[in-house]
Design a protein around this motif. Structure first.
Motif, short mmCIF file in Angstrom:
data_model
loop_
_atom_site.label_atom_id
_atom_site.label_comp_id
_atom_site.label_asym_id
_atom_site.label_seq_id
_atom_site.Cartn_x
_atom_site.Cartn_y
_atom_site.Cartn_z
N MET A 1 -99.93 -13.64 -20.31
CA MET A 1 -99.69 -12.42 -19.51
C MET A 1 -98.19 -12.22 -19.34
SD MET A 1 -101.35 -10.07 -17.75
CE MET A 1 -101.10 -8.91 -16.42
N MET A 2 -97.72 -11.03 -19.69
CA MET A 2 -96.29 -10.73 -19.56
C MET A 2 -95.93 -10.56 -18.09
SD MET A 2 -95.39 -7.84 -22.41
CE MET A 2 -96.96 -6.98 -22.57
N ASN A 3 -94.77 -11.10 -17.69
CA ASN A 3 -94.30 -10.74 -16.35
C ASN A 3 -93.66 -9.35 -16.44
OD1 ASN A 3 -91.56 -10.94 -17.06
ND2 ASN A 3 -91.43 -13.08 -16.43
N PHE A 4 -93.21 -8.81 -15.31
CA PHE A 4 -92.79 -7.40 -15.32
C PHE A 4 -91.57 -7.16 -16.21
CE2 PHE A 4 -90.63 -3.59 -14.09
CZ PHE A 4 -91.66 -2.68 -14.25
N LEU A 5 -90.61 -8.10 -16.18
CA LEU A 5 -89.41 -7.90 -17.01
C LEU A 5 -89.75 -7.92 -18.50
CD1 LEU A 5 -86.14 -9.66 -15.83
CD2 LEU A 5 -86.67 -7.23 -16.04
N GLU A 6 -90.67 -8.82 -18.87
CA GLU A 6 -91.10 -8.88 -20.27
C GLU A 6 -91.78 -7.57 -20.68
OE1 GLU A 6 -91.78 -13.74 -20.42
OE2 GLU A 6 -93.41 -12.42 -19.78
N LEU A 7 -92.58 -7.05 -19.76
CA LEU A 7 -93.25 -5.77 -20.02
C LEU A 7 -92.22 -4.65 -20.22
CD1 LEU A 7 -95.99 -4.21 -20.04
CD2 LEU A 7 -95.68 -3.90 -17.59
N ALA A 8 -91.23 -4.60 -19.32
CA ALA A 8 -90.18 -3.57 -19.41
C ALA A 8 -89.37 -3.73 -20.70
CB ALA A 8 -89.28 -3.64 -18.18
N GLN A 9 -89.17 -4.98 -21.12
CA GLN A 9 -88.42 -5.22 -22.36
C GLN A 9 -89.25 -4.84 -23.59
OE1 GLN A 9 -87.54 -9.32 -21.62
NE2 GLN A 9 -85.57 -8.89 -20.69
N THR A 10 -90.55 -4.99 -23.49
CA THR A 10 -91.44 -4.71 -24.64
C THR A 10 -91.58 -3.21 -24.88
OG1 THR A 10 -92.65 -6.73 -24.19
CG2 THR A 10 -93.78 -5.11 -25.56
N ARG A 11 -91.60 -2.43 -23.81
CA ARG A 11 -91.78 -0.98 -23.97
C ARG A 11 -90.64 -0.38 -24.78
NH1 ARG A 11 -89.70 3.28 -23.53
NH2 ARG A 11 -87.93 2.22 -22.55
N ARG A 12 -90.95 0.35 -25.81
CA ARG A 12 -89.97 1.07 -26.60
C ARG A 12 -90.53 2.46 -26.88
NH1 ARG A 12 -86.42 -0.23 -29.60
NH2 ARG A 12 -85.82 1.69 -28.59
N SER A 13 -89.68 3.42 -27.19
CA SER A 13 -90.16 4.74 -27.62
C SER A 13 -90.58 4.63 -29.08
CB SER A 13 -89.05 5.78 -27.46
OG SER A 13 -88.82 6.00 -26.08
N LEU A 14 -91.88 4.75 -29.33
CA LEU A 14 -92.41 4.52 -30.68
C LEU A 14 -92.92 5.85 -31.25
CD1 LEU A 14 -94.08 1.16 -29.73
CD2 LEU A 14 -92.02 1.49 -31.13
N ARG A 15 -92.51 6.11 -32.49
CA ARG A 15 -92.75 7.46 -33.05
C ARG A 15 -93.62 7.45 -34.29
NH1 ARG A 15 -87.49 7.17 -31.00
NH2 ARG A 15 -87.14 8.58 -29.25
N THR A 16 -94.08 6.26 -34.74
CA THR A 16 -94.97 6.17 -35.91
C THR A 16 -96.23 5.41 -35.50
OG1 THR A 16 -92.89 5.66 -37.04
CG2 THR A 16 -94.84 5.84 -38.40
N TYR A 17 -97.39 5.96 -35.84
CA TYR A 17 -98.66 5.42 -35.34
C TYR A 17 -99.67 5.19 -36.45
CZ TYR A 17 -96.88 6.17 -30.71
OH TYR A 17 -96.12 6.07 -29.58
N LYS A 18 -100.58 4.20 -36.21
CA LYS A 18 -101.72 3.97 -37.09
C LYS A 18 -102.85 4.93 -36.70
CE LYS A 18 -100.67 -0.97 -37.15
NZ LYS A 18 -100.97 -2.24 -36.49
N ASP A 19 -103.84 5.07 -37.63
CA ASP A 19 -105.00 5.93 -37.33
C ASP A 19 -105.95 5.28 -36.32
OD1 ASP A 19 -104.09 7.52 -39.33
OD2 ASP A 19 -105.44 6.71 -40.86
N THR A 20 -105.86 3.96 -36.20
CA THR A 20 -106.77 3.19 -35.34
C THR A 20 -107.02 3.91 -34.02
OG1 THR A 20 -105.49 1.34 -36.19
CG2 THR A 20 -107.17 0.82 -34.50
N PRO A 21 -108.31 4.18 -33.71
CA PRO A 21 -108.58 4.86 -32.44
C PRO A 21 -108.23 4.00 -31.23
CG PRO A 21 -110.59 4.68 -33.80
CD PRO A 21 -109.54 3.87 -34.46
#
Ligand SMILES: Cc1cc2nc3c(=O)[nH]c(=O)nc-3n(C[C@H](O)[C@H](O)[C@H](O)COP(=O)(O)O)c2cc1C
Length: 177
Positions: A1-21
């Motif tokens: 389980m990520m702590n809050f700082l790890e979560l904030a570090q993981t979030r990025r603006s992502l602009r390419t996606y898979k079809d996976t629902p």
């Protein structure tokens, strides 16, 4: 389980996606996270529109300028979530529009919950509101604040730079380190 700082570090603006629902439970989870956000006088001005149909997503992409790097994310992702706000459910206080803050808080709850669930997002502000309003039949007295694609990202990105802590956090009075 990520702590809050790890979560904030993981979030990025992502602009390419898979079809996976996106699993229904995960969609419900991120909307619930948004629902719990704090707001001005607890008025909860936010509304979310979940757009999954190709035609709807294409119309949203059309509302973006050609120069918006997030444009392609809207047709590539399985879901786009449109953030709306009802002005009469918040207030402007000393010239500051708390509706925008309220809506932003709820959206960032959603974004961080999505990150925790392994889903990508990308805040979008560069669109023509009137085109979105028309495409999704949003009433005249409701503002369209932002949107984000939601799905499994097909890219990884390095963190973008941030200001140093000394530039943004002061001790005791303005400017004091
Ligand atoms: C209110 C807001 C509006 C944004 N609008 C757009 C947008 O229209 N298009 C886009 O590609 N990115 C948009 N972004 C993403 C920012 O460019 C991004 O958050 C910033 O560069 C930092 O990168 P990071 O999110 O990967 O940390 C927006 C972000 C915010 C918070």
């Amino acid at each position: 389980m990520m702590n809050f700082l790890e979560l904030a570090q993981t979030r990025r603006s992502l602009r390419t996606y898979k079809d996976t629902p996106v699993e229904k439970e995960k969609l419900d989870y991120v909307l619930e996270a948004a629902r719990l956000a704090p707001s001005w006088k607890n008025m909860q001005c936010w509304r979310f529109i979940v757009v999954e149909e190709a035609a709807g997503k294409a119309a949203l992409a059309d509302s973006m300028g050609e120069l918006n790097p997030g444009r392609k994310a809207l047709t590539g992702a399985p879901i786009v979530i449109v953030l709306c706000a009802v002005p009469k459910e918040s207030e402007i206080w000393e010239g500051k529009d708390y509706m925008m803050l309220d809506a932003g808080l709820a959206m960032e709850h959603l974004v961080l919950a999505a990150t925790e669930q392994g889903l990508g997002t990308c805040w979008q502000g560069l669109f023509t509101e009137e085109k979105v309003r028309e495409a999704l039949q949003i009433p005249e007295d409701v503002r369209v604040v932002a949107m984000t694609p939601l799905g499994y990202a097909a890219e990884e990105r390095r963190p973008r730079p941030r200001k140093a802590i000394e530039e943004i956090a002061f001790r005791g009075k303005w400017g004091k380190k």
